[in-house]
Design a protein around this motif. Structure first.
Motif, PDB file in Angstrom:
ATOM      1  N   GLN A 107       0.831  -1.203   0.000  1.00 11.05           N
ATOM      2  CA  GLN A 107       0.000   0.000   0.000  1.00 11.05           C
ATOM      3  C   GLN A 107       0.870   1.259   0.000  1.00 11.05           C
ATOM      4  O   GLN A 107       0.574   2.214  -0.706  1.00 11.05           O
ATOM      5  N   GLY A 119      -9.728  12.215  -1.984  1.00  9.56           N
ATOM      6  CA  GLY A 119      -8.590  11.336  -2.223  1.00  9.56           C
ATOM      7  C   GLY A 119      -7.524  11.987  -3.076  1.00  9.56           C
ATOM      8  O   GLY A 119      -6.327  11.922  -2.768  1.00  9.56           O
ATOM      9  N   LEU A 126     -15.833  11.737  -2.620  1.00  2.62           N
ATOM     10  CA  LEU A 126     -14.825  10.759  -2.216  1.00  2.62           C
ATOM     11  C   LEU A 126     -13.566  10.879  -3.085  1.00  2.62           C
ATOM     12  O   LEU A 126     -12.443  10.926  -2.572  1.00  2.62           O
ATOM     13  N   LYS A 166     -17.527  -1.949  -3.134  1.00  2.00           N
ATOM     14  CA  LYS A 166     -18.873  -1.387  -3.305  1.00  2.00           C
ATOM     15  C   LYS A 166     -19.449  -1.735  -4.678  1.00  2.00           C
ATOM     16  O   LYS A 166     -20.501  -1.225  -5.067  1.00  2.00           O
ATOM     17  N   LEU A 220      -5.268   2.410  -6.113  1.00  2.00           N
ATOM     18  CA  LEU A 220      -5.788   2.950  -4.850  1.00  2.00           C
ATOM     19  C   LEU A 220      -7.287   3.225  -4.929  1.00  2.00           C
ATOM     20  O   LEU A 220      -8.039   2.912  -3.998  1.00  2.00           O
ATOM     21  N   ILE A 221      -7.734   3.816  -6.030  1.00  2.00           N
ATOM     22  CA  ILE A 221      -9.167   4.103  -6.189  1.00  2.00           C
ATOM     23  C   ILE A 221      -9.961   2.798  -6.232  1.00  2.00           C
ATOM     24  O   ILE A 221     -10.991   2.661  -5.571  1.00  2.00           O
ATOM     25  N   ASN A 222      -9.462   1.828  -7.007  1.00  2.00           N
ATOM     26  CA  ASN A 222     -10.191   0.560  -7.121  1.00  2.00           C
ATOM     27  C   ASN A 222     -10.209  -0.217  -5.813  1.00  2.00           C
ATOM     28  O   ASN A 222     -11.209  -0.861  -5.499  1.00  2.00           O
ATOM     29  N   ARG A 223      -9.163  -0.154  -5.026  1.00  2.00           N
ATOM     30  CA  ARG A 223      -9.169  -0.824  -3.720  1.00  2.00           C
ATOM     31  C   ARG A 223     -10.261  -0.255  -2.829  1.00  2.00           C
ATOM     32  O   ARG A 223     -10.845  -0.965  -2.021  1.00  2.00           O
ATOM     33  N   SER A 224     -10.520   1.013  -2.992  1.00  2.00           N
ATOM     34  CA  SER A 224     -11.543   1.665  -2.188  1.00  2.00           C
ATOM     35  C   SER A 224     -12.954   1.388  -2.711  1.00  2.00           C
ATOM     36  O   SER A 224     -13.889   1.206  -1.929  1.00  2.00           O
ATOM     37  N   LEU A 225     -13.113   1.337  -4.029  1.00  2.00           N
ATOM     38  CA  LEU A 225     -14.450   1.266  -4.619  1.00  2.00           C
ATOM     39  C   LEU A 225     -14.919  -0.134  -5.011  1.00  2.00           C
ATOM     40  O   LEU A 225     -16.123  -0.392  -5.030  1.00  2.00           O
TER      41      LEU A 225
END
Length: 92
Positions: free
Chosen positions: A3, A64, A60, A29, A21-26
């Motif tokens: 990370q 970020g 969001l 969902k 990073l964006i895909n790990r967050s989204l």
């Protein structure tokens, strides 16, 4: 890669690291992000089985990207569309 490595690369403007990073967050969902960078503009296409919620996701993404403080990014465009569609349902 860890990370911290992705975070360091993203702060340097690495598009793939930003995407990770964006895909790990989204992705938990059900949202997938596709990232492109051209002429100081970071373009982020958000896709989901239903149209992603604009207000929540733009906020969001905004927080970020601001926290990364990427000097090469002057403009961020965020788009949302349903998976399989050719054109976004919204953009900001």
């Amino acid at each position: 890669m860890t990370q911290l490595n992705y975070l360091k690369l993203a702060k340097q403007g690495d598009v793939q690291a930003i995407g990770v990073l964006i895909n790990r967050s989204l992705q938990p969902k059900g949202i997938n992000a596709k990232i492109a960078f051209k002429n100081s503009c970071l373009k982020i296409m958000l896709e989901s089985t239903s149209v992603p919620e604009q207000q929540v996701l733009v906020e969001l993404i905004h927080r970020g990207i601001i926290s990364l403080d990427i000097s090469s990014v002057k403009i961020v465009q965020v788009y949302g569309r349903q998976t399989g569609e050719d054109f976004p349902a919204w953009s900001q």
